[in-house]
Write a protein that holds these residues in place. Sequence first.
Motif, PDB file in Angstrom:
ATOM      1  N   LEU A  13       7.182   7.858   6.017  1.00 37.95           N
ATOM      2  CA  LEU A  13       7.082   7.519   7.739  1.00 37.95           C
ATOM      3  C   LEU A  13       5.583   7.923   8.177  1.00 37.95           C
ATOM      4  CD1 LEU A  13      10.586   8.788   9.251  1.00 37.95           C
ATOM      5  CD2 LEU A  13       9.733   6.535   8.573  1.00 37.95           C
ATOM      6  N   VAL A  14       5.108   8.939   7.740  1.00 41.83           N
ATOM      7  CA  VAL A  14       3.498   9.392   8.029  1.00 41.83           C
ATOM      8  C   VAL A  14       2.630   8.040   7.491  1.00 41.83           C
ATOM      9  CG1 VAL A  14       1.594  10.957   7.629  1.00 41.83           C
ATOM     10  CG2 VAL A  14       4.110  11.670   8.287  1.00 41.83           C
ATOM     11  N   ALA A  15       2.914   7.776   5.864  1.00 40.58           N
ATOM     12  CA  ALA A  15       2.386   6.655   5.344  1.00 40.58           C
ATOM     13  C   ALA A  15       2.354   5.422   6.326  1.00 40.58           C
ATOM     14  CB  ALA A  15       2.716   6.539   4.007  1.00 40.58           C
ATOM     15  N   ALA A  16       3.578   5.153   6.801  1.00 40.19           N
ATOM     16  CA  ALA A  16       3.640   3.945   7.415  1.00 40.19           C
ATOM     17  C   ALA A  16       3.025   3.872   8.917  1.00 40.19           C
ATOM     18  CB  ALA A  16       5.122   3.639   7.733  1.00 40.19           C
ATOM     19  N   ALA A  44      10.124   0.585   4.292  1.00 38.66           N
ATOM     20  CA  ALA A  44      11.416   0.220   3.749  1.00 38.66           C
ATOM     21  C   ALA A  44      11.584   1.609   2.603  1.00 38.66           C
ATOM     22  CB  ALA A  44      10.994  -0.729   2.559  1.00 38.66           C
ATOM     23  N   ALA A  45      10.444   2.301   1.979  1.00 42.31           N
ATOM     24  CA  ALA A  45      10.506   3.216   1.030  1.00 42.31           C
ATOM     25  C   ALA A  45      11.109   4.381   1.819  1.00 42.31           C
ATOM     26  CB  ALA A  45       8.927   3.876   0.544  1.00 42.31           C
ATOM     27  N   ALA A  46      11.015   4.551   2.989  1.00 40.05           N
ATOM     28  CA  ALA A  46      11.658   5.858   3.888  1.00 40.05           C
ATOM     29  C   ALA A  46      13.119   5.616   3.847  1.00 40.05           C
ATOM     30  CB  ALA A  46      10.871   5.982   5.203  1.00 40.05           C
ATOM     31  N   VAL A  63       9.719   0.735  -4.331  1.00 42.33           N
ATOM     32  CA  VAL A  63       9.644   0.109  -3.101  1.00 42.33           C
ATOM     33  C   VAL A  63       8.248   0.193  -2.636  1.00 42.33           C
ATOM     34  CG1 VAL A  63      10.498  -0.308  -0.944  1.00 42.33           C
ATOM     35  CG2 VAL A  63      12.083  -0.038  -2.663  1.00 42.33           C
ATOM     36  N   ALA A  64       7.511   1.267  -2.435  1.00 43.92           N
ATOM     37  CA  ALA A  64       6.317   1.525  -1.639  1.00 43.92           C
ATOM     38  C   ALA A  64       5.173   0.786  -2.610  1.00 43.92           C
ATOM     39  CB  ALA A  64       5.907   2.933  -1.731  1.00 43.92           C
ATOM     40  N   ALA A  65       5.324   0.970  -3.826  1.00 46.80           N
ATOM     41  CA  ALA A  65       4.594   0.131  -4.860  1.00 46.80           C
ATOM     42  C   ALA A  65       4.502  -1.273  -4.564  1.00 46.80           C
ATOM     43  CB  ALA A  65       4.778   0.628  -6.506  1.00 46.80           C
ATOM     44  N   VAL A  66       5.494  -1.831  -4.203  1.00 46.59           N
ATOM     45  CA  VAL A  66       5.458  -3.330  -4.230  1.00 46.59           C
ATOM     46  C   VAL A  66       5.324  -3.701  -2.687  1.00 46.59           C
ATOM     47  CG1 VAL A  66       7.110  -5.269  -3.806  1.00 46.59           C
ATOM     48  CG2 VAL A  66       7.599  -3.625  -5.396  1.00 46.59           C
ATOM     49  N   GLY A  67       5.412  -2.976  -1.702  1.00 46.14           N
ATOM     50  CA  GLY A  67       4.961  -3.422  -0.675  1.00 46.14           C
ATOM     51  C   GLY A  67       3.350  -2.887  -0.014  1.00 46.14           C
ATOM     52  N   ALA A  68       3.104  -1.588  -0.543  1.00 46.61           N
ATOM     53  CA  ALA A  68       1.510  -1.144  -0.346  1.00 46.61           C
ATOM     54  C   ALA A  68       0.623  -1.457  -1.352  1.00 46.61           C
ATOM     55  CB  ALA A  68       1.710   0.399  -0.280  1.00 46.61           C
TER      56      ALA A  68
END
Length: 424
Positions: A13-16, A44-46, A63-68
């Motif tokens: 959430l902080v990363a988002a 989505a990762a959270a 999921v974070a790897a795909v989105g970020a």
Amino acid sequence: MTKRTYWWCGGWLVAAGWAGAFPVVSGLGPHRSWGLCAAVGYLAAALAVVVPRRRGREVSVAVAAVGAVLVPLLVLVLDGRGQSEVGVIERSGSLLLHTGTPYLADPQTVAQYSPYLPGLALLGLPRALLGSSPLGDARLWCAAVFLVCVLRTVPAGRRLGAAALTVSPVVALPLCVSGVDLPLTGLLWLALVRAAERRPVAAGSALAAACAMKWTAWPALAVLAALLAVGAGRRAALRGTAVAVGAATLAVLPVALRAPGPLVEQVFAFPTGRGPLPTPAASPLPGRLLAGLGPAGWYAAVALLLLAGLAVGASLLTRPPRTAAAAAHRLALGLAAAFLLAPAGRFGYLALPLVLVLLSRSLTAPKGLPWAPPSSSPTTSRRVRAASKPSSGPWPTASPATTSWSTPRPSPAPSATMPLSPTR
């Protein structure tokens, strides 16, 4: 949910929130594009980490790897958008291939300057060789060098932490929009790990590759020498530093002899604010604010920079680092002080020492650093374990080192193939 799950969810959430701020506050198109994609990916990762399922953390990292990383990098590469550093590296690679030097002889604009040493131009060669193919993008090759260095040093128990760091904003953002400092950071970390393993030649080779890319890697020579000296001895320290200095000099010397003027002007004078054109690195850091007061302020900033370097050097002599993590922290401290006190700098430079510290944290084994050389061979370890097991008989078995003999040991019987002496 466990406490660790809450921590992971909070981190995503902080990363988002970090990524979501870029479309609002940034004036750079590549940064805004990354922020939009990455914010969705981190959210989505959270969600993925709190869903009651097995391996939720692994799924959230994917999921974070795909989105970020994957989606924004693919979008930016196909659109040909990125920071100016990408075009500088690719142009340097083309110039190096066709003229033997990565520097223009008479640059007229800031965009025509190349403030990097010749080693970084090698990552621009794929663009010169592959043309307009997306595989020629310099960001892909910068990311490849960084990932190879991380994979060569990650212990088995920290693979998930290394993956989470790679998809975090501190790595995902530069990987997608520029990537220029990632290979330097990876090579510095690899050099420190090899030095902690008491492998001076491997450590010096990795540091030489970093020193041939940017002159900001050269302070790592002192840290590498201190780490090798305390762990493997002075000869190993001399061998490692000699390999680093010698190999880096051999990589830079041909270009320096071919175009000494452009190299000095673009690599050293321009980044420090002493070139004919002003550097765009003008963040309101202490050194920049001092240099803005005039010549006296510039010299004051340089003096403070030298004092900071002497202080870090003195700490290496009085309290040398003994592990790769401690050496990374000391190097990060020195680089952060240099970037803060330099007459010209920007906030983005501080990402290098930050990633170094995070690498040392995320790639540290649960029970200490895994890079110390084994004290014994596997065979010896098995013998030690066997000797430490209690005897099955009623009497304890003494070890050979503590056994005392009240009478002389009987001589072994002569072998059938042993020749008899004439007295027998």
